[in-house]
Write a protein that holds these residues in place. Structure first.
Motif, PDB file in Angstrom:
ATOM      1  N   ARG A 112       0.860  -1.195   0.000  1.00  0.00           N
ATOM      2  CA  ARG A 112       0.000   0.000   0.000  1.00  0.00           C
ATOM      3  C   ARG A 112       0.890   1.237   0.000  1.00  0.00           C
ATOM      4  O   ARG A 112       2.019   1.215   0.458  1.00  0.00           O
ATOM      5  CB  ARG A 112      -0.938  -0.012   1.195  1.00  0.00           C
ATOM      6  CG  ARG A 112      -0.244  -0.051   2.529  1.00  0.00           C
ATOM      7  CD  ARG A 112      -1.214  -0.403   3.657  1.00  0.00           C
ATOM      8  NE  ARG A 112      -0.535  -0.602   4.898  1.00  0.00           N
ATOM      9  CZ  ARG A 112       0.072  -1.721   5.267  1.00  0.00           C
ATOM     10  NH1 ARG A 112       0.098  -2.736   4.465  1.00  0.00           N
ATOM     11  NH2 ARG A 112       0.667  -1.828   6.431  1.00  0.00           N
ATOM     12  N   ARG A 113       0.331   2.280  -0.527  1.00  0.00           N
ATOM     13  CA  ARG A 113       1.054   3.553  -0.591  1.00  0.00           C
ATOM     14  C   ARG A 113       0.697   4.362   0.637  1.00  0.00           C
ATOM     15  O   ARG A 113      -0.457   4.467   1.021  1.00  0.00           O
ATOM     16  CB  ARG A 113       0.633   4.302  -1.854  1.00  0.00           C
ATOM     17  CG  ARG A 113       1.334   5.610  -2.067  1.00  0.00           C
ATOM     18  CD  ARG A 113       1.079   6.100  -3.471  1.00  0.00           C
ATOM     19  NE  ARG A 113       1.351   7.420  -3.853  1.00  0.00           N
ATOM     20  CZ  ARG A 113       2.312   8.232  -3.472  1.00  0.00           C
ATOM     21  NH1 ARG A 113       3.134   7.872  -2.569  1.00  0.00           N
ATOM     22  NH2 ARG A 113       2.465   9.429  -3.970  1.00  0.00           N
ATOM     23  N   ILE A 114       1.703   4.924   1.241  1.00  0.00           N
ATOM     24  CA  ILE A 114       1.499   5.750   2.430  1.00  0.00           C
ATOM     25  C   ILE A 114       1.745   7.197   2.031  1.00  0.00           C
ATOM     26  O   ILE A 114       2.815   7.551   1.525  1.00  0.00           O
ATOM     27  CB  ILE A 114       2.444   5.329   3.568  1.00  0.00           C
ATOM     28  CG1 ILE A 114       2.147   3.871   3.952  1.00  0.00           C
ATOM     29  CG2 ILE A 114       2.312   6.253   4.764  1.00  0.00           C
ATOM     30  CD1 ILE A 114       3.133   3.279   4.906  1.00  0.00           C
ATOM     31  N   GLU A 115       0.733   8.013   2.211  1.00  0.00           N
ATOM     32  CA  GLU A 115       0.838   9.431   1.882  1.00  0.00           C
ATOM     33  C   GLU A 115       1.678  10.139   2.933  1.00  0.00           C
ATOM     34  O   GLU A 115       1.559   9.874   4.131  1.00  0.00           O
ATOM     35  CB  GLU A 115      -0.565  10.069   1.853  1.00  0.00           C
ATOM     36  CG  GLU A 115      -1.441   9.560   0.735  1.00  0.00           C
ATOM     37  CD  GLU A 115      -0.938   9.969  -0.630  1.00  0.00           C
ATOM     38  OE1 GLU A 115      -0.374  11.078  -0.768  1.00  0.00           O
ATOM     39  OE2 GLU A 115      -1.079   9.153  -1.558  1.00  0.00           O
ATOM     40  N   VAL A 116       2.509  11.030   2.467  1.00  0.00           N
ATOM     41  CA  VAL A 116       3.343  11.837   3.362  1.00  0.00           C
ATOM     42  C   VAL A 116       2.780  13.244   3.362  1.00  0.00           C
ATOM     43  O   VAL A 116       2.634  13.865   2.309  1.00  0.00           O
ATOM     44  CB  VAL A 116       4.812  11.839   2.882  1.00  0.00           C
ATOM     45  CG1 VAL A 116       5.666  12.713   3.788  1.00  0.00           C
ATOM     46  CG2 VAL A 116       5.353  10.425   2.823  1.00  0.00           C
ATOM     47  N   SER A 117       2.443  13.724   4.539  1.00  0.00           N
ATOM     48  CA  SER A 117       1.910  15.089   4.626  1.00  0.00           C
ATOM     49  C   SER A 117       2.990  16.018   5.170  1.00  0.00           C
ATOM     50  O   SER A 117       3.936  15.580   5.807  1.00  0.00           O
ATOM     51  CB  SER A 117       0.676  15.107   5.538  1.00  0.00           C
ATOM     52  OG  SER A 117       1.046  14.737   6.845  1.00  0.00           O
ATOM     53  N   HIS A 118       2.799  17.261   4.896  1.00  0.00           N
ATOM     54  CA  HIS A 118       3.726  18.248   5.439  1.00  0.00           C
ATOM     55  C   HIS A 118       2.922  19.215   6.296  1.00  0.00           C
ATOM     56  O   HIS A 118       1.730  19.410   6.093  1.00  0.00           O
ATOM     57  CB  HIS A 118       4.511  18.953   4.332  1.00  0.00           C
ATOM     58  CG  HIS A 118       3.646  19.663   3.341  1.00  0.00           C
ATOM     59  ND1 HIS A 118       2.818  19.008   2.478  1.00  0.00           N
ATOM     60  CD2 HIS A 118       3.484  20.979   3.092  1.00  0.00           C
ATOM     61  CE1 HIS A 118       2.171  19.883   1.742  1.00  0.00           C
ATOM     62  NE2 HIS A 118       2.563  21.095   2.091  1.00  0.00           N
TER      63      HIS A 118
END
Length: 143
Positions: free
Chosen positions: A125-131
């Motif tokens: 699964r792809r894990i979104e990276v937030s800023h």
């Protein structure tokens, strides 16, 4: 020079045939591959009664059993008997990350096919990276 020939291997094979001709060659050949989000296990078990096939999972061990019986009848006179009979069994230790409760089994044309899905938690699964949305701070050197 290395030799790859083992004279005792052929002797073991011949002794096995002499001591147990109906079991010689009794095996359950298999193919195993992954296709997308499931594994496919195909086993050759021609001539077995579909009611005799037993597939079960206990603790991470997958066990497949099947039986090929002799024809019924007391007036049978064998002229040739080369096909193995009896119970076939195969055990596989399976790793974590499989949905063992969702195995699907089908028997068609002498081939038992098990479809074993990959568990949801084991799928990539792809894990979104937030800023944080903060503005960058410029650092300067004061003399």
């Amino acid at each position: 020079m290395a030799r790859n020939y083992d004279p005792f291997r052929e002797l073991d094979h011949l002794m096995g045939q002499m001591l147990s001709p109906e079991r010689a060659g009794a095996q359950m050949p298999m193919d195993l591959y992954r296709s997308g989000d499931h594994y496919v296990l195909s086993l050759d078990v021609p001539g077995v009664n579909p009611d005799s096939i037993d597939v079960n999972v206990e603790d991470r061990t997958l066990t497949i059993r099947a039986e090929r019986a002799l024809p019924d009848g007391e007036d049978i006179q064998w002229l040739a008997k080369e096909r193995p009979t009896g119970t076939y069994a195969r055990q596989l230790t399976v790793g974590r990350g499989l949905a063992l409760e969702s195995i699907n089994a089908a028997y068609t044309d002498g081939v038992l096919t098990l479809t074993i899905p990959v568990a949801e938690e084991a799928k990539p699964r792809r894990i979104e990276v937030s800023h944080g949305g903060r503005t960058p701070v410029e650092i300067t050197a004061d003399a």
